[in-house]
Scaffold this motif. Sequence first.
Motif, PDB file in Angstrom:
ATOM      1  N   ASN A  28       0.849  -1.183   0.000  1.00  0.00           N
ATOM      2  CA  ASN A  28       0.000   0.000   0.000  1.00  0.00           C
ATOM      3  C   ASN A  28       0.891   1.241   0.000  1.00  0.00           C
ATOM      4  O   ASN A  28       1.593   1.503   0.970  1.00  0.00           O
ATOM      5  CB  ASN A  28      -0.896  -0.004   1.236  1.00  0.00           C
ATOM      6  CG  ASN A  28      -1.793   1.212   1.316  1.00  0.00           C
ATOM      7  OD1 ASN A  28      -2.102   1.846   0.321  1.00  0.00           O
ATOM      8  ND2 ASN A  28      -2.221   1.537   2.521  1.00  0.00           N
ATOM      9  N   CYS A  37      -6.294   8.095   1.974  1.00  0.00           N
ATOM     10  CA  CYS A  37      -5.503   7.023   2.575  1.00  0.00           C
ATOM     11  C   CYS A  37      -6.012   6.668   3.963  1.00  0.00           C
ATOM     12  O   CYS A  37      -6.026   5.496   4.344  1.00  0.00           O
ATOM     13  CB  CYS A  37      -4.036   7.413   2.633  1.00  0.00           C
ATOM     14  SG  CYS A  37      -3.269   7.517   0.999  1.00  0.00           S
ATOM     15  N   PHE A  44      -7.771  -1.863   4.352  1.00  0.00           N
ATOM     16  CA  PHE A  44      -6.509  -2.574   4.131  1.00  0.00           C
ATOM     17  C   PHE A  44      -6.127  -3.430   5.339  1.00  0.00           C
ATOM     18  O   PHE A  44      -5.765  -4.602   5.198  1.00  0.00           O
ATOM     19  CB  PHE A  44      -5.401  -1.559   3.801  1.00  0.00           C
ATOM     20  CG  PHE A  44      -4.109  -2.185   3.378  1.00  0.00           C
ATOM     21  CD1 PHE A  44      -4.000  -2.849   2.173  1.00  0.00           C
ATOM     22  CD2 PHE A  44      -2.986  -2.084   4.178  1.00  0.00           C
ATOM     23  CE1 PHE A  44      -2.796  -3.416   1.769  1.00  0.00           C
ATOM     24  CE2 PHE A  44      -1.776  -2.646   3.775  1.00  0.00           C
ATOM     25  CZ  PHE A  44      -1.686  -3.310   2.573  1.00  0.00           C
ATOM     26  N   GLN A  59       3.437  -1.543   3.658  1.00  0.00           N
ATOM     27  CA  GLN A  59       3.079  -0.166   3.360  1.00  0.00           C
ATOM     28  C   GLN A  59       4.329   0.655   3.070  1.00  0.00           C
ATOM     29  O   GLN A  59       5.382   0.410   3.645  1.00  0.00           O
ATOM     30  CB  GLN A  59       2.319   0.435   4.533  1.00  0.00           C
ATOM     31  CG  GLN A  59       3.108   0.407   5.832  1.00  0.00           C
ATOM     32  CD  GLN A  59       2.308   0.906   7.009  1.00  0.00           C
ATOM     33  OE1 GLN A  59       1.218   1.415   6.848  1.00  0.00           O
ATOM     34  NE2 GLN A  59       2.846   0.766   8.201  1.00  0.00           N
ATOM     35  N   LEU A  80      -2.303   0.286  -4.513  1.00  0.00           N
ATOM     36  CA  LEU A  80      -1.833  -1.036  -4.090  1.00  0.00           C
ATOM     37  C   LEU A  80      -1.090  -1.695  -5.243  1.00  0.00           C
ATOM     38  O   LEU A  80      -1.586  -1.715  -6.367  1.00  0.00           O
ATOM     39  CB  LEU A  80      -3.005  -1.942  -3.706  1.00  0.00           C
ATOM     40  CG  LEU A  80      -3.830  -1.574  -2.494  1.00  0.00           C
ATOM     41  CD1 LEU A  80      -4.922  -2.615  -2.282  1.00  0.00           C
ATOM     42  CD2 LEU A  80      -2.969  -1.464  -1.260  1.00  0.00           C
TER      43      LEU A  80
END
Length: 121
Positions: A28, A37, A44, A59, A80
């Motif tokens: 991510n 986000c 997520f 991430q 992603l």
Amino acid sequence: MADQITSTVSSQNFAEKVLEVEQLVIVNFFSNTSNSCKIFEAEFVAVGKEYQSRAIFAQVEVDLNEQLVHQYGIEGIPTLLFFKGGQEINRIKGIVMREKLRRQIEGALLVSSSRNSGEPA
């Protein structure tokens, strides 16, 4: 994203944590200052909990890793990237709700398992 389901990767450890791993890795690309986000974070992490035994969730903070942003052509956040065996196999731009994210992960896992078994993808 302080949840233990995800790991933080950077330009310094991206190869080790993402590219050198055979398992499916979902990265991510995000920013702590982006409202989009922040909205996507819960999705997520929740899906990461469901699939933690079958995929790695990582991430990348875009503000701190501009080299990776340019290298992978990240044009918006959240984005992603799905990696398998060091290769990008899928990309999703923008906020994705949980059910669509699950379908994308299941598809990536199917592609991954058929490649491992030698069957055509």
